[in-house]
Design a protein around this motif. Structure first.
Motif, PDB file in Angstrom:
ATOM      1  N   CYS A 116     -17.034   2.018  31.362  1.00  0.00           N
ATOM      2  CA  CYS A 116     -16.699   3.570  30.042  1.00  0.00           C
ATOM      3  C   CYS A 116     -15.974   4.479  30.986  1.00  0.00           C
ATOM      4  O   CYS A 116     -14.596   5.001  30.758  1.00  0.00           O
ATOM      5  N   PHE A 117     -15.956   4.568  32.693  1.00  0.00           N
ATOM      6  CA  PHE A 117     -15.260   5.562  33.325  1.00  0.00           C
ATOM      7  C   PHE A 117     -14.046   4.735  33.349  1.00  0.00           C
ATOM      8  O   PHE A 117     -13.069   5.976  33.884  1.00  0.00           O
ATOM      9  N   LEU A 118     -13.873   3.124  34.258  1.00  0.00           N
ATOM     10  CA  LEU A 118     -12.321   2.474  34.389  1.00  0.00           C
ATOM     11  C   LEU A 118     -12.306   2.355  33.560  1.00  0.00           C
ATOM     12  O   LEU A 118     -10.776   2.377  33.603  1.00  0.00           O
ATOM     13  N   LEU A 119     -12.214   2.478  32.360  1.00  0.00           N
ATOM     14  CA  LEU A 119     -11.283   2.095  31.145  1.00  0.00           C
ATOM     15  C   LEU A 119     -10.583   3.296  30.586  1.00  0.00           C
ATOM     16  O   LEU A 119     -10.149   3.556  29.806  1.00  0.00           O
ATOM     17  N   THR A 120     -11.845   4.951  30.683  1.00  0.00           N
ATOM     18  CA  THR A 120     -11.001   5.872  30.560  1.00  0.00           C
ATOM     19  C   THR A 120     -10.638   7.096  31.240  1.00  0.00           C
ATOM     20  O   THR A 120      -9.094   7.487  31.134  1.00  0.00           O
ATOM     21  N   VAL A 121     -10.536   7.137  32.747  1.00  0.00           N
ATOM     22  CA  VAL A 121      -9.716   7.268  32.953  1.00  0.00           C
ATOM     23  C   VAL A 121      -8.270   7.197  33.668  1.00  0.00           C
ATOM     24  O   VAL A 121      -7.566   6.027  33.453  1.00  0.00           O
ATOM     25  N   LYS A 122      -7.326   8.124  33.985  1.00  0.00           N
ATOM     26  CA  LYS A 122      -6.292   7.948  33.423  1.00  0.00           C
ATOM     27  C   LYS A 122      -5.496   6.807  35.207  1.00  0.00           C
ATOM     28  O   LYS A 122      -6.358   8.153  35.959  1.00  0.00           O
ATOM     29  N   THR A 123      -4.813   6.520  35.075  1.00  0.00           N
ATOM     30  CA  THR A 123      -4.622   5.689  36.323  1.00  0.00           C
ATOM     31  C   THR A 123      -2.934   5.204  35.959  1.00  0.00           C
ATOM     32  O   THR A 123      -3.105   4.794  35.125  1.00  0.00           O
ATOM     33  N   GLU A 124      -3.004   4.758  36.898  1.00  0.00           N
ATOM     34  CA  GLU A 124      -1.218   3.241  36.875  1.00  0.00           C
ATOM     35  C   GLU A 124      -1.723   1.919  36.887  1.00  0.00           C
ATOM     36  O   GLU A 124      -1.749   1.168  36.916  1.00  0.00           O
ATOM     37  N   HIS A 125      -2.618   1.868  37.511  1.00  0.00           N
ATOM     38  CA  HIS A 125      -3.402   0.640  37.854  1.00  0.00           C
ATOM     39  C   HIS A 125      -4.850   0.097  36.766  1.00  0.00           C
ATOM     40  O   HIS A 125      -6.057   0.340  36.455  1.00  0.00           O
ATOM     41  N   LYS A 126      -4.368   0.733  35.150  1.00  0.00           N
ATOM     42  CA  LYS A 126      -4.976   0.002  34.464  1.00  0.00           C
ATOM     43  C   LYS A 126      -5.391  -1.479  34.126  1.00  0.00           C
ATOM     44  O   LYS A 126      -6.862  -1.504  33.946  1.00  0.00           O
ATOM     45  N   ASN A 137      -8.554  -2.206  36.330  1.00  0.00           N
ATOM     46  CA  ASN A 137      -9.749  -1.420  35.835  1.00  0.00           C
ATOM     47  C   ASN A 137     -10.222  -1.993  34.612  1.00  0.00           C
ATOM     48  O   ASN A 137     -11.237  -2.383  34.733  1.00  0.00           O
ATOM     49  N   ARG A 138      -9.320  -1.864  34.192  1.00  0.00           N
ATOM     50  CA  ARG A 138     -10.446  -3.288  32.968  1.00  0.00           C
ATOM     51  C   ARG A 138     -10.370  -4.281  33.512  1.00  0.00           C
ATOM     52  O   ARG A 138     -11.962  -4.674  32.870  1.00  0.00           O
ATOM     53  N   LEU A 139      -9.514  -4.761  33.850  1.00  0.00           N
ATOM     54  CA  LEU A 139     -10.417  -6.643  34.715  1.00  0.00           C
ATOM     55  C   LEU A 139     -12.072  -5.590  35.001  1.00  0.00           C
ATOM     56  O   LEU A 139     -13.368  -6.715  35.413  1.00  0.00           O
ATOM     57  N   PHE A 140     -12.225  -4.935  36.031  1.00  0.00           N
ATOM     58  CA  PHE A 140     -13.235  -4.997  36.970  1.00  0.00           C
ATOM     59  C   PHE A 140     -14.482  -4.322  35.607  1.00  0.00           C
ATOM     60  O   PHE A 140     -15.373  -4.277  35.996  1.00  0.00           O
ATOM     61  N   ALA A 141     -13.982  -3.076  34.942  1.00  0.00           N
ATOM     62  CA  ALA A 141     -14.904  -3.187  33.561  1.00  0.00           C
ATOM     63  C   ALA A 141     -15.259  -4.061  33.159  1.00  0.00           C
ATOM     64  O   ALA A 141     -16.329  -4.961  32.612  1.00  0.00           O
ATOM     65  N   SER A 142     -14.430  -5.131  32.810  1.00  0.00           N
ATOM     66  CA  SER A 142     -15.111  -6.467  32.420  1.00  0.00           C
ATOM     67  C   SER A 142     -16.108  -7.302  33.353  1.00  0.00           C
ATOM     68  O   SER A 142     -17.127  -7.405  32.398  1.00  0.00           O
ATOM     69  N   PHE A 143     -15.697  -7.216  34.721  1.00  0.00           N
ATOM     70  CA  PHE A 143     -17.025  -8.131  35.426  1.00  0.00           C
ATOM     71  C   PHE A 143     -18.454  -7.065  35.299  1.00  0.00           C
ATOM     72  O   PHE A 143     -19.181  -7.816  35.502  1.00  0.00           O
ATOM     73  N   LEU A 144     -18.291  -5.813  34.832  1.00  0.00           N
ATOM     74  CA  LEU A 144     -19.090  -4.736  35.337  1.00  0.00           C
ATOM     75  C   LEU A 144     -20.413  -5.582  34.173  1.00  0.00           C
ATOM     76  O   LEU A 144     -21.462  -5.005  34.180  1.00  0.00           O
ATOM     77  N   VAL A 145     -18.906  -6.035  32.386  1.00  0.00           N
ATOM     78  CA  VAL A 145     -20.093  -5.451  31.323  1.00  0.00           C
ATOM     79  C   VAL A 145     -20.865  -6.734  30.933  1.00  0.00           C
ATOM     80  O   VAL A 145     -21.933  -7.636  30.896  1.00  0.00           O
ATOM     81  N   LEU A 146     -19.759  -8.119  32.035  1.00  0.00           N
ATOM     82  CA  LEU A 146     -20.880  -9.324  32.368  1.00  0.00           C
ATOM     83  C   LEU A 146     -21.811  -9.638  33.782  1.00  0.00           C
ATOM     84  O   LEU A 146     -22.642 -10.020  32.918  1.00  0.00           O
ATOM     85  N   LYS A 204     -17.848   5.567  44.663  1.00  0.00           N
ATOM     86  CA  LYS A 204     -16.711   5.924  45.594  1.00  0.00           C
ATOM     87  C   LYS A 204     -15.679   5.793  44.209  1.00  0.00           C
ATOM     88  O   LYS A 204     -14.416   6.271  44.432  1.00  0.00           O
ATOM     89  N   ALA A 205     -15.965   5.121  42.980  1.00  0.00           N
ATOM     90  CA  ALA A 205     -15.390   4.569  41.946  1.00  0.00           C
ATOM     91  C   ALA A 205     -15.019   6.984  41.322  1.00  0.00           C
ATOM     92  O   ALA A 205     -14.057   7.223  41.283  1.00  0.00           O
ATOM     93  N   LEU A 206     -16.001   7.651  41.218  1.00  0.00           N
ATOM     94  CA  LEU A 206     -16.026   8.707  41.084  1.00  0.00           C
ATOM     95  C   LEU A 206     -14.976   9.165  41.363  1.00  0.00           C
ATOM     96  O   LEU A 206     -14.606  10.512  41.750  1.00  0.00           O
ATOM     97  N   ASN A 207     -15.492   9.700  43.498  1.00  0.00           N
ATOM     98  CA  ASN A 207     -14.656  10.011  44.236  1.00  0.00           C
ATOM     99  C   ASN A 207     -13.073   9.489  44.812  1.00  0.00           C
ATOM    100  O   ASN A 207     -12.714  10.558  44.742  1.00  0.00           O
ATOM    101  N   HIS A 208     -12.954   8.614  43.918  1.00  0.00           N
ATOM    102  CA  HIS A 208     -11.679   8.105  44.598  1.00  0.00           C
ATOM    103  C   HIS A 208     -10.914   6.862  43.329  1.00  0.00           C
ATOM    104  O   HIS A 208     -11.300   5.656  43.351  1.00  0.00           O
ATOM    105  N   PRO A 209     -10.649   7.971  41.870  1.00  0.00           N
ATOM    106  CA  PRO A 209     -10.455   7.336  41.311  1.00  0.00           C
ATOM    107  C   PRO A 209      -9.282   6.408  41.143  1.00  0.00           C
ATOM    108  O   PRO A 209      -9.135   4.823  40.991  1.00  0.00           O
ATOM    109  N   ASN A 210      -8.002   7.004  41.799  1.00  0.00           N
ATOM    110  CA  ASN A 210      -7.059   6.209  42.250  1.00  0.00           C
ATOM    111  C   ASN A 210      -6.849   5.445  43.223  1.00  0.00           C
ATOM    112  O   ASN A 210      -6.594   5.668  44.474  1.00  0.00           O
ATOM    113  N   LEU A 211      -8.307   4.563  43.701  1.00  0.00           N
ATOM    114  CA  LEU A 211      -8.483   4.288  45.207  1.00  0.00           C
ATOM    115  C   LEU A 211      -7.473   3.148  45.461  1.00  0.00           C
ATOM    116  O   LEU A 211      -7.602   3.544  46.837  1.00  0.00           O
ATOM    117  N   PHE A 212      -7.398   1.934  44.973  1.00  0.00           N
ATOM    118  CA  PHE A 212      -5.914   0.819  45.392  1.00  0.00           C
ATOM    119  C   PHE A 212      -4.416   1.316  45.283  1.00  0.00           C
ATOM    120  O   PHE A 212      -4.151   1.748  44.307  1.00  0.00           O
TER     121      PHE A 212
END
Length: 384
Positions: A23-33, A36-45, A231-239
């Motif tokens: 949910c965090f990855l899908l809602t955080v404001k970032t250029e790397h949407k 984030n969506r792919l990793f969110a899908s991985f987490l749901v799986l 990591k994600a909470l501290n660095h939302p625009n990690l990559f």
């Protein structure tokens, strides 16, 4: 509280963390949407796969939905692989051909239609009573093991290629992010290797070992998810990503022919090298923390291809290290300047073009054999 209830409690925590992070990855404001969506899908799986004991606790008897849920594990690594691609390459886009990654998942379900999905409850029970000897299950286990090996190897190959492209063309802080993604992939690889061992023991005379490994995997999964959550909470625009169209220098050399590079273009490279040295001394472009080889090539009026060959091939140095050498030498000048003794190491690293303390310390130690703080102390002691 018995062992099963403890496992269910841990699974609930893993599922909660996975869904929370997705949910965090899908809602955080970032250029790397897309990433984030792919990793969110991985987490749901991952949450779906982890919830096995929870599902069994809430349901009685076999069902088509339960088997389908189990086989969704075939989608985990393909999704993670696509995530790695999206993180490494800025121009990555999902295309129709990427649906090919679902083929193992479809095959795993198709082979179960005749004797599981398409039969009544009694036939399902009979199928599960001798599940270890069923050819469909054996086929799926072999298919899963092959898939795990192929995707893990492919992920490491992509990370290796993107890291080399980065070193040859960029001089920012993304290398630390790529290193971290490499570490996460290593952790994930260990997880899947243990999972494969668990599956092997499941069909041997030692099924209890499989159960212990299963318990350990759930705990390991909780640790890995918590690590990523931190990591994600501290660095939302990690990559920051690289351009996949950029070619490695070794490939350029192979295309042009090694024999043609040295004698034919030696004078041209000497001229370009002198231009590059004068440019670096005068313009001090290395102070730009997000400098790329294209920026310098544009300023010098030299094709990126030629400049890349000059630095990465003729000089035998990655662009990343080439730029950091200038940055470290500049930092050393500041550290030697007595009038700037009050300037902190943190201020210095930002001033010379670095944007992380870890990358500055690593580059400084590589260049001088010591840390910036130790270097400054050594200078003070020599003056006494």
């Amino acid at each position: 509280m018995d062992k099963l209830n403890i496992l269910v409690a841990i699974e609930l925590i893993v599922v909660f963390f996975s869904l929370f992070l997705s949910c965090f990855l899908l809602t955080v404001k970032t250029e790397h949407k897309l990433s984030n969506r792919l990793f969110a899908s991985f987490l749901v799986l991952t949450a779906i796969d982890t919830s096995g004991n929870i599902f069994d606790f809430l349901n009685e008897g076999p069902s088509n939905f339960g088997m389908f849920r189990n086989l969704m594990i075939f989608l985990q690594l393909p999704t993670f692989y696509l995530y790695v691609l999206s993180v490494c390459f800025t121009d990555f886009r999902l295309k129709p051909r990427h649906w090919a990654h679902t083929i193992p998942f479809l095959l795993a379900n198709l082979v179960l239609i005749p004797r599981f999905y398409g039969v009544n409850l009694d036939a399902k029970l009979d199928f599960l009573q001798k599940i270890s000897s069923r050819p469909e299950i054996q086929f799926n286990h072999i298919l899963l093991h092959v898939q795990v090996i192929c995707y893990i190897v492919a992920a490491f190959m992509i990370l290796r290629k993107s890291r080399r492209i980065y070193l040859e063309n960029y001089a920012g802080a993304s290398i630390a992010s790529l290193n971290w993604l490499f570490q996460f992939t290593v952790a994930l690889s260990i997880f899947y290797i243990i999972a494969l061992a668990k599956n092997i023991f499941k069909f041997t005379a030692y099924p209890e070992i499989s159960e212990w490994l299963k318990s350990g995997l759930i705990i390991f999964e909780l640790i890995v998810i918590s690590w990523y959550l931190f990591k994600a909470l501290n660095h939302p625009n990690l990559f920051r990503t690289v351009d996949s169209k950029l070619k490695l220098v070794k490939d350029i050399v192979l295309e042009e022919g090694k024999s043609e590079l040295a004698p034919v273009n030696e004078n041209a490279y000497n001229v370009e090298y002198l231009k590059l040295k004068d440019y670096m001394s005068d313009k001090k472009s290395y102070l730009n923390p997000s400098l790329t080889i294209k920026d310098i090539a544009d300023d010098l009026g030299i094709p990126v291809r030629d400049l890349s060959l000059l630095i990465n091939h003729q000089l035998g140095q990655h662009f990343y290290d080439f730029i950091n050498t200038y940055r470290i030498e500049h930092a050393m000048e500041i550290l030697k300047d007595g009038s700037k003794s009050k300037v902190t190491v943190l201020e210095i690293l930002y001033e010379v073009g670095f944007n992380s303390k870890s990358s500055f310390n690593t580059a400084f130690r590589k260049h001088t054999g010591t840390t910036p703080t130790e270097y400054r102390k050594g200078l003070k002691n020599s003056d006494l």
